[in-house]
Design a protein around this motif. Structure first.
Motif, PDB file in Angstrom:
ATOM      1  N   MET A 120     -29.599 -32.795 -98.237  1.00 20.96           N
ATOM      2  CA  MET A 120     -30.087 -33.628 -99.411  1.00 20.96           C
ATOM      3  C   MET A 120     -30.110 -34.775 -98.221  1.00 20.96           C
ATOM      4  SD  MET A 120     -28.239 -35.386-102.435  1.00 20.96           S
ATOM      5  CE  MET A 120     -27.826 -33.996-103.255  1.00 20.96           C
ATOM      6  N   SER A 121     -31.501 -35.647 -98.509  1.00 14.32           N
ATOM      7  CA  SER A 121     -31.949 -36.733 -97.758  1.00 14.32           C
ATOM      8  C   SER A 121     -31.245 -37.906 -98.639  1.00 14.32           C
ATOM      9  CB  SER A 121     -33.251 -36.895 -97.874  1.00 14.32           C
ATOM     10  OG  SER A 121     -33.708 -37.090 -99.133  1.00 14.32           O
ATOM     11  N   ARG A 122     -31.044 -38.967 -97.610  1.00 13.06           N
ATOM     12  CA  ARG A 122     -30.392 -40.147 -98.151  1.00 13.06           C
ATOM     13  C   ARG A 122     -31.078 -40.696 -99.401  1.00 13.06           C
ATOM     14  NH1 ARG A 122     -26.041 -43.226 -96.262  1.00 13.06           N
ATOM     15  NH2 ARG A 122     -25.993 -45.125 -97.269  1.00 13.06           N
ATOM     16  N   LEU A 158     -23.024 -32.783-106.613  1.00 17.55           N
ATOM     17  CA  LEU A 158     -24.319 -32.661-106.607  1.00 17.55           C
ATOM     18  C   LEU A 158     -24.738 -31.793-105.296  1.00 17.55           C
ATOM     19  CD1 LEU A 158     -25.687 -36.091-107.366  1.00 17.55           C
ATOM     20  CD2 LEU A 158     -25.727 -34.009-108.849  1.00 17.55           C
ATOM     21  N   GLY A 159     -25.856 -30.903-105.135  1.00 17.39           N
ATOM     22  CA  GLY A 159     -26.065 -29.905-104.228  1.00 17.39           C
ATOM     23  C   GLY A 159     -24.919 -29.272-103.550  1.00 17.39           C
ATOM     24  N   HIS A 160     -24.801 -29.075-102.410  1.00 14.01           N
ATOM     25  CA  HIS A 160     -23.627 -28.403-102.069  1.00 14.01           C
ATOM     26  C   HIS A 160     -22.599 -29.242-101.509  1.00 14.01           C
ATOM     27  CE1 HIS A 160     -25.930 -24.695-101.819  1.00 14.01           C
ATOM     28  NE2 HIS A 160     -26.781 -25.381-101.161  1.00 14.01           N
ATOM     29  N   ASP A 161     -21.870 -29.914-102.635  1.00 12.52           N
ATOM     30  CA  ASP A 161     -20.932 -31.109-102.379  1.00 12.52           C
ATOM     31  C   ASP A 161     -21.205 -32.069-101.341  1.00 12.52           C
ATOM     32  OD1 ASP A 161     -19.238 -29.766-104.330  1.00 12.52           O
ATOM     33  OD2 ASP A 161     -18.051 -28.860-102.851  1.00 12.52           O
ATOM     34  N   GLN A 162     -22.679 -32.408-101.536  1.00 11.70           N
ATOM     35  CA  GLN A 162     -23.157 -33.599-100.569  1.00 11.70           C
ATOM     36  C   GLN A 162     -23.103 -34.928-101.230  1.00 11.70           C
ATOM     37  OE1 GLN A 162     -26.521 -31.176 -99.946  1.00 11.70           O
ATOM     38  NE2 GLN A 162     -26.436 -31.610 -98.026  1.00 11.70           N
ATOM     39  N   LEU A 163     -22.853 -34.861-102.527  1.00  9.29           N
ATOM     40  CA  LEU A 163     -22.626 -36.089-103.336  1.00  9.29           C
ATOM     41  C   LEU A 163     -21.781 -35.828-104.366  1.00  9.29           C
ATOM     42  CD1 LEU A 163     -23.717 -39.144-103.656  1.00  9.29           C
ATOM     43  CD2 LEU A 163     -25.371 -38.225-105.332  1.00  9.29           C
ATOM     44  N   LEU A 164     -20.528 -36.742-104.316  1.00  7.95           N
ATOM     45  CA  LEU A 164     -19.482 -36.623-105.279  1.00  7.95           C
ATOM     46  C   LEU A 164     -19.327 -37.910-106.023  1.00  7.95           C
ATOM     47  CD1 LEU A 164     -16.590 -34.804-103.183  1.00  7.95           C
ATOM     48  CD2 LEU A 164     -18.555 -33.663-104.695  1.00  7.95           C
ATOM     49  N   GLY A 165     -18.806 -37.823-107.226  1.00  5.01           N
ATOM     50  CA  GLY A 165     -18.696 -39.138-108.006  1.00  5.01           C
ATOM     51  C   GLY A 165     -17.469 -38.759-108.964  1.00  5.01           C
ATOM     52  N   ARG A 215     -19.390 -43.236-106.140  1.00  2.89           N
ATOM     53  CA  ARG A 215     -20.267 -42.195-105.619  1.00  2.89           C
ATOM     54  C   ARG A 215     -20.281 -42.000-104.187  1.00  2.89           C
ATOM     55  NH1 ARG A 215     -19.934 -41.715-110.001  1.00  2.89           N
ATOM     56  NH2 ARG A 215     -21.290 -41.622-112.065  1.00  2.89           N
ATOM     57  N   LEU A 216     -19.900 -40.959-103.517  1.00  2.12           N
ATOM     58  CA  LEU A 216     -19.844 -40.756-102.546  1.00  2.12           C
ATOM     59  C   LEU A 216     -20.761 -39.766-101.685  1.00  2.12           C
ATOM     60  CD1 LEU A 216     -15.845 -40.535-101.933  1.00  2.12           C
ATOM     61  CD2 LEU A 216     -17.452 -42.659-101.926  1.00  2.12           C
ATOM     62  N   LEU A 217     -21.374 -40.155-100.353  1.00  2.58           N
ATOM     63  CA  LEU A 217     -22.355 -39.257 -99.974  1.00  2.58           C
ATOM     64  C   LEU A 217     -21.653 -38.630 -98.710  1.00  2.58           C
ATOM     65  CD1 LEU A 217     -25.607 -37.900 -99.773  1.00  2.58           C
ATOM     66  CD2 LEU A 217     -25.869 -40.110 -98.315  1.00  2.58           C
ATOM     67  N   ARG A 218     -21.889 -37.260 -98.473  1.00  2.00           N
ATOM     68  CA  ARG A 218     -21.312 -36.619 -97.235  1.00  2.00           C
ATOM     69  C   ARG A 218     -22.548 -36.826 -95.994  1.00  2.00           C
ATOM     70  NH1 ARG A 218     -19.100 -30.728 -97.654  1.00  2.00           N
ATOM     71  NH2 ARG A 218     -21.371 -30.288 -97.757  1.00  2.00           N
ATOM     72  N   THR A 219     -22.095 -37.609 -94.927  1.00  2.00           N
ATOM     73  CA  THR A 219     -23.072 -37.542 -93.841  1.00  2.00           C
ATOM     74  C   THR A 219     -22.364 -36.984 -92.702  1.00  2.00           C
ATOM     75  OG1 THR A 219     -22.086 -39.703 -93.255  1.00  2.00           O
ATOM     76  CG2 THR A 219     -23.864 -39.416 -94.984  1.00  2.00           C
ATOM     77  N   ASP A 220     -23.168 -36.857 -91.703  1.00  2.00           N
ATOM     78  CA  ASP A 220     -22.588 -36.244 -90.163  1.00  2.00           C
ATOM     79  C   ASP A 220     -21.185 -37.347 -89.774  1.00  2.00           C
ATOM     80  OD1 ASP A 220     -24.324 -34.450 -90.231  1.00  2.00           O
ATOM     81  OD2 ASP A 220     -25.875 -35.522 -88.927  1.00  2.00           O
ATOM     82  N   GLY A 221     -21.485 -38.538 -90.258  1.00  2.00           N
ATOM     83  CA  GLY A 221     -20.436 -39.516 -89.732  1.00  2.00           C
ATOM     84  C   GLY A 221     -19.222 -39.521 -90.675  1.00  2.00           C
ATOM     85  N   GLY A 222     -18.987 -38.824 -91.824  1.00  4.07           N
ATOM     86  CA  GLY A 222     -18.186 -38.808 -92.812  1.00  4.07           C
ATOM     87  C   GLY A 222     -18.741 -39.141 -94.076  1.00  4.07           C
ATOM     88  N   VAL A 225     -13.464 -42.590 -97.569  1.00  2.00           N
ATOM     89  CA  VAL A 225     -14.475 -42.933 -97.081  1.00  2.00           C
ATOM     90  C   VAL A 225     -14.180 -43.174 -95.508  1.00  2.00           C
ATOM     91  CG1 VAL A 225     -15.634 -43.883 -99.027  1.00  2.00           C
ATOM     92  CG2 VAL A 225     -14.382 -45.418 -97.688  1.00  2.00           C
ATOM     93  N   SER A 226     -15.460 -43.076 -94.948  1.00  3.21           N
ATOM     94  CA  SER A 226     -15.321 -43.250 -93.301  1.00  3.21           C
ATOM     95  C   SER A 226     -15.062 -44.784 -92.795  1.00  3.21           C
ATOM     96  CB  SER A 226     -16.775 -42.721 -92.685  1.00  3.21           C
ATOM     97  OG  SER A 226     -16.942 -43.336 -91.419  1.00  3.21           O
ATOM     98  N   ALA A 227     -14.495 -44.931 -92.080  1.00  3.22           N
ATOM     99  CA  ALA A 227     -14.213 -46.441 -91.562  1.00  3.22           C
ATOM    100  C   ALA A 227     -15.408 -47.054 -91.349  1.00  3.22           C
ATOM    101  CB  ALA A 227     -13.362 -46.470 -90.235  1.00  3.22           C
ATOM    102  N   ARG A 228     -16.557 -46.488 -91.124  1.00  3.02           N
ATOM    103  CA  ARG A 228     -17.771 -47.046 -90.705  1.00  3.02           C
ATOM    104  C   ARG A 228     -18.519 -47.340 -92.173  1.00  3.02           C
ATOM    105  NH1 ARG A 228     -20.330 -43.311 -86.250  1.00  3.02           N
ATOM    106  NH2 ARG A 228     -19.109 -41.704 -87.669  1.00  3.02           N
TER     107      ARG A 228
END
Length: 207
Positions: free
Chosen positions: A1-3, A80-87, A92-99, A198-201
């Motif tokens: 899923m794109s940002r 949402l999707g394959h647990d790529q977006l949770l709420g 609302r949290l988005l899973r990315t390569d950086g966490g 969430v990631s520290a970044r």
């Protein structure tokens, strides 16, 4: 899923906890009723468990885009999707390569402005969305006849099943719509702090 798609979904699905349909029949500018129903809607999605598929359409750069995404609500957590977006709650949290990245925090109920001060609501019966009977709410700015949004709510639960956002000429700009949906069942809710950390970044606050 794109940002980009995640942001579109965040905005659309935020309505699951913000808006609710009005009563059957047709009413224009029914502020008190609309406000009561808006408040009730915050529990409509979170208090039910369901699975479904949504289609998201949007216009970007003059081109129309469309994506189909799976949606699941379990114990008050939106997947949402394959647990790529949770709420859950207002987060609302988005899973990315950086966490996990914070995409949306919402606002406490007490800080939300009364939408009936700026908008006029017309409530009518509609057909079906995802094979479920719905009620339609058309929204226009006070003093104008131009409809800028159409919301379609499940008669059985009050959940938002479809949202159309229109431009000043009545052309579709965004659409979020269930195309399939299981029969919702009552479900316990989950506290926001039970979501992944969430990631520290990641920004600790988000729009």
């Amino acid at each position: 899923m794109s940002r980009r798609l995640a942001a579109v979904l965040c905005g659309a699905l935020a309505a699951l906890t913000i808006v609710l349909a009005g009563p059957r029949g047709a009413h224009a500018d029914d502020g008190a009723t609309a406000r009561n129903l808006l408040d009730h809607s915050r529990d409509a999605a979170a208090s039910n468990q369901f699975e479904g598929t949504v289609v998201v359409q949007w216009v970007d750069g003059g081109r129309r885009h469309e994506r189909t995404v799976s949606v699941r609500m379990t114990n008050g957590v939106l997947h949402l999707g394959h647990d790529q977006l949770l709420g859950a709650g207002t987060r609302r949290l988005l899973r990315t390569d950086g966490g996990w990245q914070l995409m949306w925090t919402g606002r406490p109920t007490s800080s939300e402005p009364d939408p009936t001060r700026k908008y006029r609501f017309v409530v009518t019966r509609a057909a079906m969305v995802a094979r479920r009977p719905v009620t339609q709410v058309a929204i226009a700015r006070s003093g104008t006849a131009v409809v800028r949004e159409r919301l379609f709510f499940d008669d059985a639960t009050g959940m938002l099943l479809r949202r159309d956002q229109l431009d000043a000429n009545g052309r579709l700009v965004h659409r979020f719509a269930f195309v399939t949906m299981s029969d919702p069942q009552p479900s316990p809710t989950t506290k926001t702090d039970e979501l992944p950390k969430v990631s520290a970044r990641s920004p600790q606050a988000a729009p």
